[in-house]
Design a protein around this motif. Structure first.
Motif, PDB file in Angstrom:
ATOM      1  N   PHE A  13      11.137  -9.367  -4.116  1.00  0.00           N
ATOM      2  CA  PHE A  13      12.406  -8.822  -4.598  1.00  0.00           C
ATOM      3  C   PHE A  13      12.981  -7.848  -3.570  1.00  0.00           C
ATOM      4  O   PHE A  13      12.220  -7.204  -2.854  1.00  0.00           O
ATOM      5  CB  PHE A  13      12.203  -8.099  -5.928  1.00  0.00           C
ATOM      6  CG  PHE A  13      11.721  -8.990  -7.043  1.00  0.00           C
ATOM      7  CD1 PHE A  13      12.078 -10.333  -7.079  1.00  0.00           C
ATOM      8  CD2 PHE A  13      10.917  -8.502  -8.054  1.00  0.00           C
ATOM      9  CE1 PHE A  13      11.645 -11.161  -8.107  1.00  0.00           C
ATOM     10  CE2 PHE A  13      10.490  -9.316  -9.085  1.00  0.00           C
ATOM     11  CZ  PHE A  13      10.853 -10.645  -9.113  1.00  0.00           C
ATOM     12  N   PRO A  14      14.310  -7.751  -3.438  1.00  0.00           N
ATOM     13  CA  PRO A  14      15.332  -8.240  -4.370  1.00  0.00           C
ATOM     14  C   PRO A  14      15.716  -9.704  -4.222  1.00  0.00           C
ATOM     15  O   PRO A  14      16.599 -10.163  -4.927  1.00  0.00           O
ATOM     16  CB  PRO A  14      16.524  -7.342  -4.043  1.00  0.00           C
ATOM     17  CG  PRO A  14      16.375  -7.030  -2.590  1.00  0.00           C
ATOM     18  CD  PRO A  14      14.901  -6.910  -2.365  1.00  0.00           C
ATOM     19  N   ALA A  43      11.421  -5.253   5.234  1.00  0.00           N
ATOM     20  CA  ALA A  43      12.553  -4.488   4.719  1.00  0.00           C
ATOM     21  C   ALA A  43      13.707  -5.414   4.396  1.00  0.00           C
ATOM     22  O   ALA A  43      14.013  -6.344   5.146  1.00  0.00           O
ATOM     23  CB  ALA A  43      12.978  -3.432   5.739  1.00  0.00           C
ATOM     24  N   TYR A  44      14.316  -5.181   3.245  1.00  0.00           N
ATOM     25  CA  TYR A  44      15.533  -5.879   2.861  1.00  0.00           C
ATOM     26  C   TYR A  44      16.703  -4.925   3.000  1.00  0.00           C
ATOM     27  O   TYR A  44      16.530  -3.708   3.130  1.00  0.00           O
ATOM     28  CB  TYR A  44      15.434  -6.389   1.422  1.00  0.00           C
ATOM     29  CG  TYR A  44      14.553  -7.604   1.257  1.00  0.00           C
ATOM     30  CD1 TYR A  44      15.105  -8.875   1.232  1.00  0.00           C
ATOM     31  CD2 TYR A  44      13.172  -7.470   1.132  1.00  0.00           C
ATOM     32  CE1 TYR A  44      14.302  -9.999   1.079  1.00  0.00           C
ATOM     33  CE2 TYR A  44      12.361  -8.592   0.978  1.00  0.00           C
ATOM     34  CZ  TYR A  44      12.944  -9.848   0.951  1.00  0.00           C
ATOM     35  OH  TYR A  44      12.140 -10.954   0.802  1.00  0.00           O
ATOM     36  N   LEU A  57       3.843   0.047  -9.734  1.00  0.00           N
ATOM     37  CA  LEU A  57       3.612  -0.883  -8.624  1.00  0.00           C
ATOM     38  C   LEU A  57       4.296  -0.366  -7.364  1.00  0.00           C
ATOM     39  O   LEU A  57       5.510  -0.195  -7.331  1.00  0.00           O
ATOM     40  CB  LEU A  57       4.154  -2.270  -8.998  1.00  0.00           C
ATOM     41  CG  LEU A  57       4.014  -3.376  -7.955  1.00  0.00           C
ATOM     42  CD1 LEU A  57       2.553  -3.629  -7.619  1.00  0.00           C
ATOM     43  CD2 LEU A  57       4.669  -4.657  -8.469  1.00  0.00           C
ATOM     44  N   LYS A  58       3.493  -0.113  -6.324  1.00  0.00           N
ATOM     45  CA  LYS A  58       4.016   0.417  -5.064  1.00  0.00           C
ATOM     46  C   LYS A  58       4.317  -0.720  -4.094  1.00  0.00           C
ATOM     47  O   LYS A  58       3.503  -1.634  -3.917  1.00  0.00           O
ATOM     48  CB  LYS A  58       3.001   1.379  -4.435  1.00  0.00           C
ATOM     49  CG  LYS A  58       3.504   2.040  -3.148  1.00  0.00           C
ATOM     50  CD  LYS A  58       2.409   2.839  -2.447  1.00  0.00           C
ATOM     51  CE  LYS A  58       2.056   4.102  -3.195  1.00  0.00           C
ATOM     52  NZ  LYS A  58       1.138   4.962  -2.406  1.00  0.00           N
ATOM     53  N   VAL A  59       5.500  -0.655  -3.453  1.00  0.00           N
ATOM     54  CA  VAL A  59       5.921  -1.687  -2.521  1.00  0.00           C
ATOM     55  C   VAL A  59       6.222  -1.047  -1.169  1.00  0.00           C
ATOM     56  O   VAL A  59       7.005  -0.090  -1.088  1.00  0.00           O
ATOM     57  CB  VAL A  59       7.175  -2.434  -3.034  1.00  0.00           C
ATOM     58  CG1 VAL A  59       7.550  -3.542  -2.060  1.00  0.00           C
ATOM     59  CG2 VAL A  59       6.936  -2.997  -4.423  1.00  0.00           C
ATOM     60  N   TYR A  60       5.583  -1.558  -0.113  1.00  0.00           N
ATOM     61  CA  TYR A  60       5.865  -1.137   1.257  1.00  0.00           C
ATOM     62  C   TYR A  60       6.854  -2.132   1.870  1.00  0.00           C
ATOM     63  O   TYR A  60       6.544  -3.319   1.998  1.00  0.00           O
ATOM     64  CB  TYR A  60       4.588  -1.124   2.094  1.00  0.00           C
ATOM     65  CG  TYR A  60       3.673   0.045   1.842  1.00  0.00           C
ATOM     66  CD1 TYR A  60       3.696   1.169   2.667  1.00  0.00           C
ATOM     67  CD2 TYR A  60       2.761   0.037   0.791  1.00  0.00           C
ATOM     68  CE1 TYR A  60       2.843   2.242   2.463  1.00  0.00           C
ATOM     69  CE2 TYR A  60       1.906   1.107   0.568  1.00  0.00           C
ATOM     70  CZ  TYR A  60       1.952   2.204   1.409  1.00  0.00           C
ATOM     71  OH  TYR A  60       1.109   3.272   1.188  1.00  0.00           O
ATOM     72  N   HIS A  61       8.042  -1.639   2.268  1.00  0.00           N
ATOM     73  CA  HIS A  61       9.022  -2.461   2.964  1.00  0.00           C
ATOM     74  C   HIS A  61       8.959  -2.112   4.452  1.00  0.00           C
ATOM     75  O   HIS A  61       9.468  -1.083   4.891  1.00  0.00           O
ATOM     76  CB  HIS A  61      10.425  -2.201   2.419  1.00  0.00           C
ATOM     77  CG  HIS A  61      10.634  -2.718   1.030  1.00  0.00           C
ATOM     78  ND1 HIS A  61      10.923  -4.035   0.751  1.00  0.00           N
ATOM     79  CD2 HIS A  61      10.582  -2.089  -0.178  1.00  0.00           C
ATOM     80  CE1 HIS A  61      11.056  -4.198  -0.545  1.00  0.00           C
ATOM     81  NE2 HIS A  61      10.862  -3.049  -1.141  1.00  0.00           N
TER      82      HIS A  61
END
Length: 498
Positions: A13-14, A43-44, A57-61
């Protein structure tokens, strides 16, 4: 046992899609079962750095260059310093990669094995063996999976495809299908927010369709060649010509969108085909409930989560008989067609006739899908894979023991971290490719030694973890009665294969 798990993929996501939804839903359910889960992706636009999603929930971009369809440029080694920093900060035990075309996935599995971590790979796609792109992809997959601990496929067809492409031992590959959150894909008559107060289990059947009532066909897909967009473009004019009281709703974007628009203008069908363009995943249900039939003309598909979502919304499904699609839904919910224009038009006509004659009870689809698919079950089965590769389950029971195979063959499935053993596995990948793969592994190991010496682990701060939830208790439903499922050692006595 509980684990610290890192999910790696370029696709998240996104961006909407089946892989993205799979990673998110699986991660949240694993958190519910007491594990720590993080997601690492690129990265978005508008999303860089660390983000927190629902359920902690941890997200690394990671800011890496994207080259094609949200896939990052392969760098092999430059990702290692960031990877090592994240792994140490989060104290990761298991690295779980997703998707054959994800550079992050392949590089993460390579670096994880160099660092002595257990690895799992989930394949979501099918690939051929003849064209140049498939040959290169299959060789890359062979490189990655030569040293992976276990592989998960979303269908049995996908498993056969992956085993052949990567020359794997079939016992090292498990089949765990996708699922849907059925509560998010309820038909109109089964959703309180639509003003219907009928209790669950006592739903009024949908109104009967008359010969002159309009039937709406819904298509929600990325408009790419492999999704059958060319087939759809050819079939739409013929379907509309044969059935005057039929209209289409098409949602999605992609390079084939311009071809679709040109066809509508050429055939003057704008008043009977509604193009919605790209839509968010949370909007999919509201679009589906506007229709009666869901049309899925894919040319290749490992699973096809969207057809499960459509059936859950009470739509009758017309789809091509390709890949793992025949495994997804029972036959009373679907009409199958060959991936050919004439057969697709004919199958759609059969579905329209079946709905007009009211031979199909689509009002029952939602409850049936809800009983068939559950992300909690997917998480439980994935957790068992983690137990198997970590030694919490007996090796013979997890990998399978057959008389005549012997203890040595079973032990060979447990991947050693020793560099010489890893090089032996890579060397067998081909006359020239094997030597190249060994060279990459040696370089990766030297980079790891350099990082350990010049950037010691003591200089990396350990991240504070989100409070863990107590491990979930599995529940088995039996004739309306529920009882808790045993865990721990009793869980390990479950059937060996999925």
């Amino acid at each position: 046992m509980t684990y610290n798990i890192a999910m790696f993929s370029d696709f998240f996501f996104p961006q909407p899609g089946g892989i993205e939804s799979h990673i998110y839903q699986l991660s949240t359910k694993l958190i519910d079962r007491g594990h720590k889960v993080i997601i690492v992706t690129h990265a978005y636009k508008g999303r860089t750095g660390v983000r927190y999603l629902t359920n902690g929930l941890k997200v690394y971009h990671v800011p890496f260059l994207v080259i094609y369809r949200e896939s990052t440029m392969p760098t092999v080694f430059s990702f290692f310093p960031i990877f090592r920093n994240i792994i140490i900060r989060e104290q990761i035990d298991i690295v779980h990669g997703h998707a054959s075309l994800s550079s992050f996935c392949h590089e993460a599995i390579l670096h994880a094995r160099t660092m002595g971590l257990r690895t799992v790979f989930t394949d979501h796609s099918l690939f051929g063996f003849a064209d140049a792109a498939s040959i290169l992809t299959n060789k890359l997959l062979k490189f990655t999976l030569s040293d992976v601990d276990h592989v998960i496929c979303v269908s049995h067809t996908c498993k056969e495809n992956t085993v052949l492409r990567a020359s794997l031992d079939p016992l090292m590959v498990s089949v765990i299908p996708n699922a849907v959150v059925a509560e998010n894909f309820r038909p109109l008559s089964n959703n309180p927010r639509d003003g219907d107060q009928i209790p669950r289990g006592m739903l009024a059947p949908p109104p009967l369709l008359g010969p002159d009532d309009t039937i709406t066909i819904v298509v929600i897909s990325r408009l790419f060649y492999n999704k059958g967009t060319d087939l759809l473009i050819a079939a739409i004019p013929r379907i509309l010509a044969s059935h005057p009281n039929v209209r289409f709703i098409i949602a999605g974007s992609g390079p084939k969108a311009i071809d679709l628009e040109q066809m509508l203008e050429r055939k003057v069908l704008q008043d009977r085909v509604e193009l919605l363009g790209p839509v968010r995943h949370e909007e999919v249900r509201d679009i589906m409930v506007r229709g009666h039939i869901y049309l899925h003309p894919a040319l290749t598909e490992a699973f096809g989560t969207v057809i499960v979502e459509a059936a859950s919304c009470g739509l009758y499904v017309v789809t091509t008989r390709v890949g793992g699609i025949p495994e997804v839904l029972p036959q009373h919910m679907t009409t199958f067609a060959k991936p050919e224009e004439d057969d697709l038009v004919q199958a759609t006509g059969k579905a329209i006739a079946a709905l007009r004659s009211n031979r199909v009870r689509t009002d029952r689809f939602h409850d049936q899908v809800r009983m068939m698919y559950s992300w909690t079950d997917v998480a439980r089965r994935t957790e068992r894979v983690y137990d198997g590769i970590s030694g919490a389950i007996n090796e013979d029971e997890f990998y399978g023991y057959y008389p005549g195979e012997g203890w040595t063959a079973t032990r060979a499935r447990v991947r050693s971290f020793a560099l010489i053993d890893r090089l032996k596995r890579y060397y067998g990948c081909g006359i020239w490719a094997g030597k190249l793969f060994c060279f990459c592994v040696v370089i990766d190991f030297l980079i790891y030694v350099f990082l350990e010496l010049w950037f010691p682990r003591s200089n990396i701060d350990i991240a504070r973890s989100w409070p863990r939830k107590p491990p979930a208790v599995d529940v088995i439903e039996n004739n309306g009665m529920s009882r808790p499922r045993s865990s721990g050692s009793q869980r390990s006595r479950m059937s060996g294969r999925f």
